[in-house]
Design a protein around this motif. Structure first.
Motif, short mmCIF file in Angstrom:
data_model
loop_
_atom_site.label_atom_id
_atom_site.label_comp_id
_atom_site.label_asym_id
_atom_site.label_seq_id
_atom_site.Cartn_x
_atom_site.Cartn_y
_atom_site.Cartn_z
N PHE A 171 40.63 -13.60 12.20
CA PHE A 171 39.32 -13.08 12.59
C PHE A 171 38.28 -13.33 11.50
N SER A 172 38.75 -13.50 10.27
CA SER A 172 37.83 -13.76 9.16
C SER A 172 37.08 -15.08 9.34
N GLU A 173 37.66 -16.02 10.12
CA GLU A 173 36.95 -17.28 10.39
C GLU A 173 35.66 -17.02 11.15
N PHE A 174 35.72 -16.08 12.09
CA PHE A 174 34.49 -15.70 12.80
C PHE A 174 33.52 -15.01 11.84
N MET A 175 34.05 -14.12 10.99
CA MET A 175 33.19 -13.37 10.07
C MET A 175 32.52 -14.27 9.04
N ASN A 176 33.10 -15.43 8.79
CA ASN A 176 32.50 -16.38 7.84
C ASN A 176 31.58 -17.39 8.52
N SER A 177 31.36 -17.21 9.82
CA SER A 177 30.53 -18.15 10.57
C SER A 177 29.11 -17.61 10.75
N ILE B 154 30.05 -1.20 11.74
CA ILE B 154 31.38 -0.63 11.51
C ILE B 154 32.06 -0.31 12.85
N LEU B 155 31.29 0.21 13.80
CA LEU B 155 31.85 0.56 15.11
C LEU B 155 32.20 -0.68 15.94
N VAL B 156 31.39 -1.72 15.80
CA VAL B 156 31.56 -2.91 16.63
C VAL B 156 32.68 -3.82 16.13
N LEU B 157 32.90 -3.85 14.83
CA LEU B 157 33.91 -4.76 14.27
C LEU B 157 35.30 -4.60 14.90
N PRO B 158 35.84 -3.37 15.02
CA PRO B 158 37.17 -3.24 15.65
C PRO B 158 37.18 -3.72 17.10
N LEU B 159 36.09 -3.51 17.83
CA LEU B 159 36.01 -3.98 19.22
C LEU B 159 36.00 -5.50 19.28
N GLU B 160 35.26 -6.11 18.37
CA GLU B 160 35.23 -7.58 18.31
C GLU B 160 36.61 -8.13 17.93
N ASN B 161 37.28 -7.42 17.04
CA ASN B 161 38.63 -7.83 16.63
C ASN B 161 39.60 -7.76 17.81
N GLU B 162 39.44 -6.75 18.66
CA GLU B 162 40.29 -6.63 19.85
C GLU B 162 40.01 -7.76 20.84
N VAL C 11 41.24 -4.25 10.02
CA VAL C 11 39.78 -4.34 9.91
C VAL C 11 39.34 -4.05 8.48
N LYS C 12 39.99 -3.10 7.81
CA LYS C 12 39.64 -2.79 6.43
C LYS C 12 39.81 -4.00 5.53
N ASP C 13 40.89 -4.74 5.72
CA ASP C 13 41.12 -5.95 4.92
C ASP C 13 40.08 -7.02 5.23
N LEU C 14 39.67 -7.10 6.50
CA LEU C 14 38.66 -8.08 6.89
C LEU C 14 37.32 -7.76 6.23
N ILE C 15 36.98 -6.48 6.18
CA ILE C 15 35.71 -6.07 5.59
C ILE C 15 35.64 -6.45 4.12
N TYR C 16 36.74 -6.22 3.39
CA TYR C 16 36.70 -6.42 1.95
C TYR C 16 37.11 -7.81 1.51
N THR C 17 37.14 -8.76 2.47
CA THR C 17 37.32 -10.16 2.12
C THR C 17 36.11 -10.99 2.54
N ASN C 18 35.06 -10.30 3.01
CA ASN C 18 33.84 -10.98 3.45
C ASN C 18 32.68 -10.56 2.55
N ALA C 19 31.92 -11.54 2.07
CA ALA C 19 30.86 -11.25 1.10
C ALA C 19 29.79 -10.32 1.66
N ILE C 20 29.43 -10.51 2.92
CA ILE C 20 28.36 -9.69 3.52
C ILE C 20 28.81 -8.25 3.70
N THR C 21 29.98 -8.06 4.30
CA THR C 21 30.44 -6.70 4.58
C THR C 21 30.82 -5.96 3.30
N MET C 22 31.21 -6.68 2.26
CA MET C 22 31.50 -6.02 0.99
C MET C 22 30.25 -5.36 0.40
N VAL C 23 29.09 -5.99 0.66
CA VAL C 23 27.83 -5.41 0.19
C VAL C 23 27.38 -4.27 1.10
#
Length: 278
Positions: free
Chosen positions: A68-74, A140-148, A164-176
């Motif tokens: 799912f991180s591929e989508f988050m990096n797009s 934060i609310l939408v991310l788990p739904l998108e992951n599903e 989802v927690k791991d996805l958040i803290y491996t993405n530059a935008i969501t980490m901020v």
């Protein structure tokens, strides 16, 4: 205090329709993006397996699983957030300048209210801050739904499952946007508030002194940025990268940020009270 909450409610209601549209843009574009990116991967996988007569295991060995991180990096993920962030930055200016323009100059009534000018200043700042938090909360609310949705489209054998927690803290935008600790949350959003106060003061300088105020505002923003960046510049110039321990550097930045914020608030209030013309 009652006047303050009335002003805050008024500021939020004035922008609520546009704000709701921004949230809808984020949700809709990201949802479409999940579908597009996921289906694209599945289609490519099916085509490659058919052309090369691969099994799923052979495809995975050659290309790996999709995360799912591929989508988050797009751009599908970052683009809507950038649009919303740009709109909120623009609103920092609009929240003041709209008072001076239109058929009825609203600034006359605003400055004649039986309330402290601080109430006007902080109501506008808090309105922006709450909208930023609202945007982050929706994400934060939408991310788990998108992951599903991602899990529904991509077969289990072809996807890499991450929390989802791991996805958040491996993405530059969501980490901020979503710091991992409360301390980081305070630091990130305090810096954001400092930037808002600085821009508010620059805007009020322009409203007070017109053309000269533009110059004053730009110089003031540069001075705040220089103050906040001073420890880094001094350490670089003196070639003393280890001049301060991380905690000491953090404390220095907090103090400098606090000084910059207080100066911005005091100068802004003075301008709003004594200099701003309507």
């Amino acid at each position: 205090m009652n006047h303050f909450f009335k002003l805050l409610n008024f500021e939020i209601n004035r922008f609520i329709k546009i704000y709701a549209s921004l949230l809808a843009i984020v949700i809709i574009i990201q949802t479409i993006g999940v579908a597009v990116v996921s289906n694209s991967f599945v289609n490519r996988a099916n085509e490659m397996m058919m052309e090369n007569r691969w099994t799923q295991e052979e495809f995975i060995k050659s290309n790996g699983k999709m995360s799912f991180s591929e989508f988050m990096n797009s751009f599908w993920f970052a683009g809507p957030i950038a649009i919303a962030a740009t709109a909120l930055i623009f609103y920092i200016f609009l929240i003041w300048y709209r008072e001076w323009y239109g058929k009825n100059t609203f600034i006359y009534r605003l400055l004649m209210l039986p309330a402290s000018r601080y109430s006007i200043y902080f109501a506008k700042a808090l309105a922006i801050f709450l909208m930023v938090l609202g945007l982050v909360g929706v994400q934060i609310l939408v991310l788990p739904l998108e992951n599903e949705l991602f899990k529904v489209i991509v077969p289990n054998a072809l996807r890499e499952v991450l929390a989802v927690k791991d996805l958040i803290y491996t993405n530059a935008i969501t980490m901020v946007l979503i710091p991992s600790t409360f301390t980081q949350f305070l630091l990130h959003y305090s810096a954001g508030l400092m930037a808002v106060f600085t821009l508010f003061t620059a805007i009020l300088m322009e409203r007070s002194y017109r053309f000269k105020g533009i110059i004053f505002g730009v110089l003031y923003c540069a001075a705040v940025l220089a103050l906040f960046s001073a420890p880094l510049f001094i350490a670089a110039m003196l070639d003393m990268g280890n001049m301060l321990y991380p905690m000491e550097f953090l404390m220095v930045e907090i103090v400098l940020g606090f000084i910059a914020s207080v100066c911005s608030i005091l100068i802004g209030h003075q301008l709003l009270t004594k200099k701003v013309s309507v």
